[in-house]
Design an enzyme around this catalytic site. Structure first.
Site, PDB file in Angstrom:
ATOM      1  N   HIS A 116      -7.741  -4.947  -1.331  1.00 52.67           N
ATOM      2  CA  HIS A 116      -6.609  -4.187  -0.797  1.00 52.67           C
ATOM      3  C   HIS A 116      -6.528  -4.440   0.724  1.00 52.67           C
ATOM      4  CE1 HIS A 116      -3.883  -0.620  -1.010  1.00 52.67           C
ATOM      5  NE2 HIS A 116      -4.260  -0.448   0.240  1.00 52.67           N
ATOM      6  N   SER A 158       0.818  -1.201   0.000  1.00 53.37           N
ATOM      7  CA  SER A 158       0.000   0.000   0.000  1.00 53.37           C
ATOM      8  C   SER A 158       0.861   1.264   0.000  1.00 53.37           C
ATOM      9  CB  SER A 158      -0.954  -0.037   1.196  1.00 53.37           C
ATOM     10  OG  SER A 158      -1.948   0.949   1.084  1.00 53.37           O
ATOM     11  N   ASP A 201      -9.458  -4.073  -6.303  1.00 49.18           N
ATOM     12  CA  ASP A 201      -8.955  -3.018  -5.427  1.00 49.18           C
ATOM     13  C   ASP A 201      -9.143  -1.665  -6.106  1.00 49.18           C
ATOM     14  OD1 ASP A 201      -7.465  -1.261  -3.886  1.00 49.18           O
ATOM     15  OD2 ASP A 201      -5.582  -2.369  -4.053  1.00 49.18           O
TER      16      ASP A 201
END
Length: 472
Positions: A449, A182, A393
């Protein structure tokens, strides 16, 4: 650590030498944790916890180290930290890559129970989970250490890693990989470049860096923001007509739009309206809201409101079709703030009063908008690289990741194809090469995610093949 390697004598010599060189300046501070509250019996793996003091901000960086369950003498060492910024590496340990998981089925309040998760990345590598930057998880620093930036995060992670390896010289000869997901996709390539630069400069001890692994990584602000619009259209969240209008009015650039660009601004507002109630972490899952703070308590509710956009309904929903992925996040607050757990982990009393899974109140200032140039530089260094995305995501869409990889201008050596787990399509992959540099990009079908939270088994197979140089 068991014997049985031809390198053992070399390792012992290196170990003794480094002890002599660095024992004056570095204090050993880790502890073997053999059991944890809420886990039945002794831990079936070796878990060490501890702190490393670093000069950047005079911070104390907390870590969990899990020795490989395979062959720790030969298996790689993976440094792993989470995104946010401000999300604890506990995410990796219990939700993504580690050998523990929460028992969600039987939770009825109190201390959450954990169990051994068999498809852990620690089956085939030793993993050093670090709470980074300072102010994240159980890592802490003085008030004068803030604000933290992208570059300061990289400095903290790099200094932590070097000092930890000096403290643990048995692992200096193991292949080393840097891993992050991330938002930490920004700082991780900076860490990798710093390792290479210091190795080239002859800084001792030399770190045996072999590559890096990034999951759904933030890499370039403009590409990431633009890809959200393209992805929303491709997934049917935005109509053809609205997407075409926005593409024309915004000239294909959707980041940093101001009210002075009236038509573009209005089109983007309409697109945002279309996706407002979509769970950005996984577009197919519900965006949950609170029904009741019980049995978690008001403090957990407030913490989770800071933690994430979508919260969860009460635990009674776990047995229905409307189960919320974020339900398990609440258990992390109950677990990590339990005094018996803190004692087992050897957390220093009075340092972190209120642990948060993702500390949104951390004083952080972004100072790097793109690390594409870092990746271009690293593509000349003969590294082994794995980049992966969930294909559902909307936080870091796979479209954007594929776009910045293409900017690196690498040669395709194995074109786009499906990869399988147990005979089923687990995702799609493509492999690039350039003068010894090898980059594997993979999607994880059905994942959000971060991908490991949704497809833990598939992500283990992906990692296991990559780390042992087998093709997907």
């Amino acid at each position: 650590m068991a014997l049985g390697s031809g390198n053992y004598a070399n390792r012992m010599c290196l170990h003794l030498l480094l002890l002599l060189l660095f024992s004056v300046n570095v204090a050993f501070s880790d502890t073997l944790v053999t059991s944890l509250p809420g886990f039945d019996g002794d831990l079936p793996f070796k878990l060490y916890t501890g702190y490393v003091n670093i000069s950047v901000g005079n911070a104390e960086m907390f870590y969990y180290f899990i020795e490989s369950e395979g062959n720790p003498i030969e298996d790689p060492v993976l440094l792993w930290y989470s995104g946010g910024p401000g999300c604890s590496a506990f995410n990796g340990l219990i939700y993504e890559n580690g050998p523990l998981a929460f028992n969600l089925t039987d939770f009825a309040g109190g201390l959450p129970k954990t169990y051994y998760y068999p498809y852990s990345w620690t089956r085939t590598a030793s993993i050093l989970f670090v709470d980074a930057p300072a102010g994240t998880g159980f890592s802490y620093a003085g008030a004068d250490a803030f604000p933290v930036t992208d570059t300061k995060t990289a400095e903290q992670v790099y200094e932590f890693l070097r000092k930890w390896l000096v403290e643990h010289p048995d692992y200096l000869l193991n292949q080393l990989f840097i891993g992050a997901d991330s938002y930490s996709g920004i700082s991780a390539p900076i860490v990798v470049k710093r390792i290479i630069d210091d190795n080239d400069a002859g800084i001792e001890p030399r770190l045996n860096l072999k590559g890096y692994i990034l999951g759904c990584p933030r890499t370039d602000t403009d590409i990431n923001e633009n890809s959200k619009i393209i992805y929303s259209h491709r997934m049917g969240l935005v109509s053809d007509e609205l997407y075409k209008a926005a593409k024309e009015s915004c000239n294909g650039s959707y980041s940093s739009v101001t009210t002075s660009q009236a038509e573009c601004y209005e089109d983007l507002k309409l697109i945002q309206h279309c996706t407002r109630e979509i769970n950005k972490n996984h577009i197919l899952e519900p965006k949950c809201t609170w029904a009741s703070p019980e049995p978690y308590g008001e403090s957990v509710r407030r913490a989770l409101e800071e933690d994430t956009d979508g919260l969860f309904l009460s635990s009674s929903n776990t047995s229905t079709d409307y189960f919320c992925h974020t339900f398990s996040y609440a258990l992390s607050y109950l677990w990590a703030n339990n005094q018996s757990v803190r004692s087992a982990l050897n957390i220093r009393e009075g340092t972190v009063q209120d642990w948060k899974r993702c500390n949104k109140s951390i004083s952080f200032k972004s100072d790097v908008s793109s690390v594409i140039d870092y990746h271009k530089n690293l593509s000349t260094k003969g590294l082994q690289v794995l980049i992966f995305n969930g294909d559902h995501d909307l936080v870091i869409p796979n479209i954007g990741t594929q776009q910045w990889i293409k900017v690196l201008n690498l040669t395709i050596v194995n074109d786009w194809h499906q990869w399988l787990v147990d005979g089923q399509v687990a995702g799609y992959t493509i492999k690039y090469s350039s003068n010894g540099y090898r980059l594997t990009y993979a999607t994880i079908k059905g994942a959000g995610h971060s991908p490991q939270e949704y497809k833990r088994r598939e992500c283990f197979d992906m990692f296991d093949r990559f780390i042992h140089y087998y093709p997907l």
